[in-house]
Design a protein around this motif. Structure first.
Motif, PDB file in Angstrom:
ATOM      1  N   ASN A  52      29.932  45.101  27.481  1.00 33.08           N
ATOM      2  CA  ASN A  52      30.620  43.983  26.832  1.00 33.08           C
ATOM      3  C   ASN A  52      30.726  42.857  27.855  1.00 33.08           C
ATOM      4  OD1 ASN A  52      32.413  42.142  25.768  1.00 33.08           O
ATOM      5  ND2 ASN A  52      33.836  43.685  25.001  1.00 33.08           N
ATOM      6  N   LEU A  53      30.006  41.787  27.617  1.00 23.89           N
ATOM      7  CA  LEU A  53      29.952  40.688  28.587  1.00 23.89           C
ATOM      8  C   LEU A  53      31.263  39.921  28.705  1.00 23.89           C
ATOM      9  CD1 LEU A  53      26.364  39.317  27.924  1.00 23.89           C
ATOM     10  CD2 LEU A  53      27.140  40.823  29.765  1.00 23.89           C
ATOM     11  N   LEU A  54      32.173  40.117  27.761  1.00 26.87           N
ATOM     12  CA  LEU A  54      33.463  39.424  27.821  1.00 26.87           C
ATOM     13  C   LEU A  54      34.584  40.336  28.307  1.00 26.87           C
ATOM     14  CD1 LEU A  54      33.321  37.274  24.578  1.00 26.87           C
ATOM     15  CD2 LEU A  54      32.950  36.549  26.937  1.00 26.87           C
ATOM     16  N   LYS A  55      34.233  41.521  28.801  1.00 25.60           N
ATOM     17  CA  LYS A  55      35.249  42.456  29.288  1.00 25.60           C
ATOM     18  C   LYS A  55      35.256  42.457  30.815  1.00 25.60           C
ATOM     19  CE  LYS A  55      36.876  47.171  28.800  1.00 25.60           C
ATOM     20  NZ  LYS A  55      36.577  48.483  28.237  1.00 25.60           N
ATOM     21  N   PRO A  56      36.346  42.007  31.418  1.00 28.43           N
ATOM     22  CA  PRO A  56      36.431  42.028  32.888  1.00 28.43           C
ATOM     23  C   PRO A  56      36.582  43.451  33.415  1.00 28.43           C
ATOM     24  CG  PRO A  56      38.487  41.236  31.932  1.00 28.43           C
ATOM     25  CD  PRO A  56      37.539  41.456  30.790  1.00 28.43           C
ATOM     26  N   ASP A  57      36.175  43.645  34.656  1.00 33.41           N
ATOM     27  CA  ASP A  57      36.367  44.935  35.306  1.00 33.41           C
ATOM     28  C   ASP A  57      37.829  45.180  35.638  1.00 33.41           C
ATOM     29  OD1 ASP A  57      33.585  45.850  35.500  1.00 33.41           O
ATOM     30  OD2 ASP A  57      33.339  44.087  36.774  1.00 33.41           O
ATOM     31  N   LEU A  58      38.568  44.103  35.859  1.00 39.32           N
ATOM     32  CA  LEU A  58      39.993  44.204  36.162  1.00 39.32           C
ATOM     33  C   LEU A  58      40.708  43.000  35.590  1.00 39.32           C
ATOM     34  CD1 LEU A  58      42.390  45.529  37.779  1.00 39.32           C
ATOM     35  CD2 LEU A  58      41.778  43.976  39.644  1.00 39.32           C
ATOM     36  N   ILE A  59      41.860  43.249  35.000  1.00 37.17           N
ATOM     37  CA  ILE A  59      42.754  42.174  34.580  1.00 37.17           C
ATOM     38  C   ILE A  59      44.016  42.310  35.423  1.00 37.17           C
ATOM     39  CG2 ILE A  59      44.171  41.215  32.737  1.00 37.17           C
ATOM     40  CD1 ILE A  59      42.052  42.156  30.774  1.00 37.17           C
ATOM     41  N   VAL A  60      44.330  41.276  36.158  1.00 35.54           N
ATOM     42  CA  VAL A  60      45.528  41.264  37.000  1.00 35.54           C
ATOM     43  C   VAL A  60      46.660  40.644  36.188  1.00 35.54           C
ATOM     44  CG1 VAL A  60      46.550  40.377  39.132  1.00 35.54           C
ATOM     45  CG2 VAL A  60      44.149  41.069  39.104  1.00 35.54           C
ATOM     46  N   ALA A  61      47.764  41.353  36.082  1.00 34.52           N
ATOM     47  CA  ALA A  61      48.921  40.875  35.323  1.00 34.52           C
ATOM     48  C   ALA A  61      49.735  39.915  36.176  1.00 34.52           C
ATOM     49  CB  ALA A  61      49.769  42.048  34.859  1.00 34.52           C
ATOM     50  N   GLY A  62      49.077  38.852  36.626  1.00 36.14           N
ATOM     51  CA  GLY A  62      49.718  37.858  37.466  1.00 36.14           C
ATOM     52  C   GLY A  62      48.656  36.924  38.023  1.00 36.14           C
ATOM     53  N   PRO A  63      49.054  36.036  38.922  1.00 36.60           N
ATOM     54  CA  PRO A  63      48.105  35.074  39.502  1.00 36.60           C
ATOM     55  C   PRO A  63      47.212  35.731  40.554  1.00 36.60           C
ATOM     56  CG  PRO A  63      50.268  34.758  40.445  1.00 36.60           C
ATOM     57  CD  PRO A  63      50.430  35.798  39.374  1.00 36.60           C
ATOM     58  N   VAL A  64      46.253  34.972  41.053  1.00 36.92           N
ATOM     59  CA  VAL A  64      45.298  35.469  42.045  1.00 36.92           C
ATOM     60  C   VAL A  64      46.001  36.064  43.255  1.00 36.92           C
ATOM     61  CG1 VAL A  64      44.976  33.255  43.239  1.00 36.92           C
ATOM     62  CG2 VAL A  64      43.130  34.935  43.235  1.00 36.92           C
ATOM     63  N   SER A  65      47.142  35.546  43.615  1.00 39.45           N
ATOM     64  CA  SER A  65      47.861  36.063  44.786  1.00 39.45           C
ATOM     65  C   SER A  65      48.361  37.491  44.573  1.00 39.45           C
ATOM     66  CB  SER A  65      49.031  35.135  45.153  1.00 39.45           C
ATOM     67  OG  SER A  65      49.885  34.955  44.046  1.00 39.45           O
TER      68      SER A  65
END
Length: 179
Positions: A5-18
């Motif tokens: 699935n090209l729209l599925k990220p390997d990881l979703i972070v429940a917050g900002p990049v930091s």
């Protein structure tokens, strides 16, 4: 990448990049990070990166090769921000096109599977990264998205993935293992 699935990220972070865990990246043998700018490193409408992100970039630089890749066409806006973070950059990247990302991979001298793209958008950052075989990480904006464009596009993206921001089994909670 048949079947992916090209729209599925390997990881979703429940917050900002930091809040992105360096340990998670290291476990996957990541050596380079391609970072989006608008709504990833920098809140839309802002002209300076917040202190948490500056500190995160400084720590990340010790572990990874870093590069900013932005669709933003305004070089005069991006260049001082990239210089303040001591990072190379490409503007007008036209993501989900892979051209700019291929250029960065050549400059980093890394194969796609050892590089993660980190951004806030499914239809640009995640799609481009998955099309090239990068590890894809979706983060929340570091502040409220002030642009109507940003909220409209996020609504469209949510129609592709009803659980875009929070997939507890895959995400990393804010503040988890920042080292």
């Amino acid at each position: 990448m048949p079947g992916k699935n090209l729209l599925k990220p390997d990881l979703i972070v429940a917050g900002p990049v930091s809040d992105l865990s360096f340990a998670w990246l290291k476990q996957r043998d990541i050596a380079g990070l391609i970072l989006d700018l608008d709504d990833t490193l920098l809140a839309l409408g802002e002209q300076m990166v917040n202190t948490r992100v500056v500190e995160w970039v400084a720590r990340a630089r010790l572990e990874f090769r870093l590069y900013i890749v932005s669709n933003n066409p305004n070089r005069n806006f991006i260049e001082p921000i990239a210089l303040s973070l001591s990072l190379p950059f490409i503007n007008r990247a036209a993501k989900p096109s892979r051209r700019a990302l291929r250029r960065v991979l050549q400059e980093m001298q890394l194969p796609p599977e050892r590089v993660a793209i980190v951004g806030d958008r499914l239809l640009t950052d995640v799609l481009a990264g998955n099309r090239l075989g990068l590890v894809t990480v979706l983060v929340e904006p570091p502040g409220p998205s002030r642009a109507l464009r940003g909220s409209w596009l996020r609504a469209v993206e949510r129609s592709f993935s009803s659980r875009m921001w929070w997939w507890p089994a895959r995400g990393i909670p804010p503040g988890a293992d920042l080292k």
